[in-house]
Each structure stands twice: as structure tokens, then as C-alpha cells.
Design an enzyme around this catalytic site. Sequence first.
Site, PDB file in Angstrom:
ATOM      1  CB  CYS A 286      -8.360   1.229   1.932  1.00  0.00           C
ATOM      2  SG  CYS A 286      -7.875   0.357   3.251  1.00  0.00           S
TER       3      CYS A 286
ATOM      4  CB  CYS B 197     -10.668  -8.367  19.747  1.00  0.00           C
ATOM      5  SG  CYS B 197     -11.577  -7.158  20.911  1.00  0.00           S
TER       6      CYS B 197
ATOM      7  CB  CYS C 133      -2.477   5.581   6.192  1.00  0.00           C
ATOM      8  SG  CYS C 133      -3.873   4.587   6.822  1.00  0.00           S
TER       9      CYS C 133
ATOM     10  CB  CYS D 166      -1.854  -1.448   7.737  1.00  0.00           C
ATOM     11  SG  CYS D 166      -3.555  -1.809   6.872  1.00  0.00           S
TER      12      CYS D 166
ATOM     13  CD  GLU E  13     -24.140  -5.867  22.098  1.00  0.00           C
ATOM     14  OE1 GLU E  13     -23.111  -6.715  21.793  1.00  0.00           O
ATOM     15  OE2 GLU E  13     -24.031  -4.582  22.164  1.00  0.00           O
TER      16      GLU E  13
ATOM     17  CE1 TYR F 242     -19.058  -7.336  27.848  1.00  0.00           C
ATOM     18  CE2 TYR F 242     -18.725  -9.891  28.341  1.00  0.00           C
ATOM     19  CZ  TYR F 242     -18.459  -8.557  28.650  1.00  0.00           C
ATOM     20  OH  TYR F 242     -18.351  -8.019  29.959  1.00  0.00           O
TER      21      TYR F 242
ATOM     22  CB  CYS G 169      -0.964  -0.092   1.227  1.00  0.00           C
ATOM     23  SG  CYS G 169      -1.867   1.583   1.474  1.00  0.00           S
TER      24      CYS G 169
END
Length: 478
Positions: free
Chosen positions: A169, A431, A78, A81, A360, A339, A72
Amino acid sequence: MVKKNDILDLVITGFGNEGEGIGHADGYTLFVAGAVPGDEIKARVLKANKNFGFAKIEEFVKVSPDRRKPICPYFSKCGGCSLLHVDYEAEKKYKKEKVFDCVTRIGKIAPETFEMKPVIGLDECEGRPKHYRNKAQFPVRMADAANPYAIKAGFFAPRSHRIVEINECAIEAPVTSFLLDALKKFCYEYKVKAYDEETGRGIVRHLMTRTGAESGEVGVCLIINAKNLPHADEFVKAMQDGIEAFNKADVEGFSAFKNELKLASVCVNINMKQTNVIMGNKLVKLYGNDYITDKIGNVSFHISPMSFFQVNPIQTVKLYEKALSYAHLTGNEVVWDLYCGIGTISLFLAKKAREVYGVEIIPEAIENARENAKLNGITNAVFKVGAAEGVAEKLPKPDVIVVDPPRKGCDEKLIKTILKHAPERLVYVSCDPGTLARDLRLLCDVDNGGCYKVLEVQPVDQFAGSAHVESVVRLQKR
Ligand code: SAH
């Protein structure tokens, strides 16, 4: 003593949390943006704290074999990433190490007591995963003070609110650049101004797009600093033109998305607060539905722009299959899916359980979850709006619990509720390896009321090219 502007010989040995290279000079730790493990460099110190500092690459002495040419042109400018300059095999290896390090060091889980699996990566990627993200969220600002209706959009530069304008992108669905173009034309033609963070004036704050990889449905949500969008019909038309231009262009190369897309939803979200939070509370439909429909495996989902949905459609199936296999359901269980978002994991579980309770905090997501149960003929899933830590203690006793919290991890109160019921099986989808590890410690440390053991840790690469990593953990009661 290391000082600013010192030039040090450095061997890069690892990655930091943001994908920066880490090296040590006589026990002093330096974080070097853009450096890759295996690089040998002369580094110039930019900032020296007591125990660690930041440096930049002054000169390469030896280039790491894991270094690649970024796919990229905006890479490193940017803030989107951070690992596009690394071989994909090396990226996966690093992500596994990161998760292992968190689980053993922060989580205090003894390395010999659990199985650490290699990262499940994207295969369909011709060497480097591209165009896999189904959701894009571009901040919009004025491009040129002399021309107030010319806008720019892209991503924020690392650690800043300066926009790096992006025309295409490398990881988003290819259609997003066509929608950005269409938005630029719309603002210019109809004199709709971009939002100005400093003055709180102007209208267009963010463009959010979501593309169904299976369905080909595209949803657009414009986040505005106004009660109404001027020229709303023309905005819808502009988005239709954007999709049409994409369909005609026949974009080549690997992408997780179809070449023929259709506009299914256009909404505005109203956010008139001077804040960094992207979305406001109010959603107004301009065209189509206030959701897009997509499928994961053979389950269909309505997804509101306000709802969370996994961003990597190719990997999501692998992630959910793992979670499902760790839950090890026989058909008799009461399962909590905490969640739960729009009920994605819940509905996979419901097919193999007696009853599933999804909890949630976002009301629109629960609305989607209930529709999604109906859409798939699932009658044994019950959805509740509220904070997991508040609602869980009122639910029927579970046989299996699945949690999938946001980055900040589980609330301590919820961990207490889990430990009180202590079902045989617990599946933790995360995550953020740091908060995952913190919670694993609370769940497993017997001296402090923990009663679980970690059996297996499986990272799944949802975020190729970035330093983020998703994991699923299988826990069992001791
Ligand atoms: N399991 C879902 C969603 C995971 S993302 C999926 O795979 O699609 C985490 C979700 O937790 C988000 O939908 C977010 O809105 C929700 N959330 C955040 N804080 C919460 C809380 N305290 N209680 C319940 N849900 C919460």
C-alpha cells in the site's frame, strides 16, 4: 433531458465528496469517477437522475495540468485512496475550497467575517505523500474456493465488499505488507480459514496493525469470528517473522516510520456478530502488552487496539499545536476536552491549564488516557467514560472547550450544553467539514440561540491522497 449512454462534452470544474470530478452540462450536474478539475472530456452517462447523474470518461479532449500518474498500481480499483492521480498542491487547494464551501454554504458563516487558512500539508513527501499512515485495517477473505486455506487481504473496492488484494500500500507504514504476507503463510500452514460474510463461517475477519512512528513499536490485532484463535503461539511467531523480514529488507524511499521496528503487542479481538462493524467488544492479549506506546512531541501514549489514535503522525503534531494555540491557555483555565480518545489533546492542554476534563465513550481509551496522564506525570487531568452529550453537563464550569467528534459531529444536546455555559473560547477539531458546518451554524446563528463567531478555520491534511480533510476552527463568544 440527459439519458443513459448519452455522450456529453464536459469541463471538470470541481471535486465531489469522494474525490470524483464534477462537471455541468447545461446546468445538469455529472459526477465522473477519476476525472480531475481542468480535464476536458467526452463523458458517457452511466446513470441519469432528475437533477444529477454519473458518467465515465469516454475520451480526453484536454488533460488537466493537475493530473499526475498515480503512485499506486491499485489506484481506482481499490476503494482506499481517491486523489492519488492529482498533484499534491492541487489536492490541498481543493481541500481548502471544500472546507470553505461547507463553512459558508452549510454553516452560513459570512466569508468576510473569518480567516480561511490554506491547508497545512505534509512537506516530507517528495511531491506526493507516501507511507504516512500508522494504522492499517485489512479485511481478509478466502482467495480460492478450491483451496480453502489460501486467503486474500486488501481493501474493499469502491462501494462494495469485494476485496481488491493489495501486496503493497502506498500510504500505509511499509511494514504492513510484511505482516500481511506472514498472516497469509500462517493461515495456509495451520489451516485457519478466512471469514465468509455470507455464511458467517470461518475465523479470520480483519488484520489491524498500528506502528509507532516515534517508538518503532508495532501492534497487531487479529479480529476473529471465534472464541479462540487456533495456533495462537504460531500466529505470534508469524508476526515476529513478519517484523524480522521487514527489518532485514531495509525498505527504501520516504516513510514516516523507522527502518528498525519491534513487535510490542499481539492481540485478538473477538467479533462473532454477522455485521459490518469491524471490532467486537472483547480483546485478548496474546503477546507483549495490550497496547503500543508512541510519542507525540514530548508526550508518551499507550494506545490500545480498541482506541482511536490519529493516523498521520507527521501531521498530528501540527494539528494539536494549532488546537492548543487556539485554546490560548494562560494556566488558570478549566478546560473540557470532549471526545478525548486516549487523552492526546487533553494532556497537551493540561500542561498549560489549571484542570482538564476529558470525556470519551470507549472504556479502553479512557483506561489508556488515565495511564497516559500517569506516564507523563500529569496530575491535573480527569477522565470520564461516557457520551459527551451526557457527561458534559455534570462537569465543572469550563473556561475553554475543545471538541473533536467523530464524522457524525456533535450531538445537538451537547451543542445546547456548550451554549448554556458559553465559555469565551471554543475550539472545534473536525474530520468532516459537512457536520462541522452544520454544528457551526448551531453555535453561531444568533437568531437560533447561537452566541459564537468563527475567527479562523485551519484545514490540516491528515489524509493525503484521500478526499477526507481535517480542520481546526477557532471560535469566540460574541
Ligand atoms: N481527540 C482524540 C480522539 C478524536 S476521535 C484524538 O485526537 O486522538 C473521536 C473520539 O470520539 C473517538 O475516540 C470516539 O471513540 C469518541 N466518541 C464517539 N462518540 C462519542 C460520544 N458520543 N461521546 C464521547 N466520545 C465519543
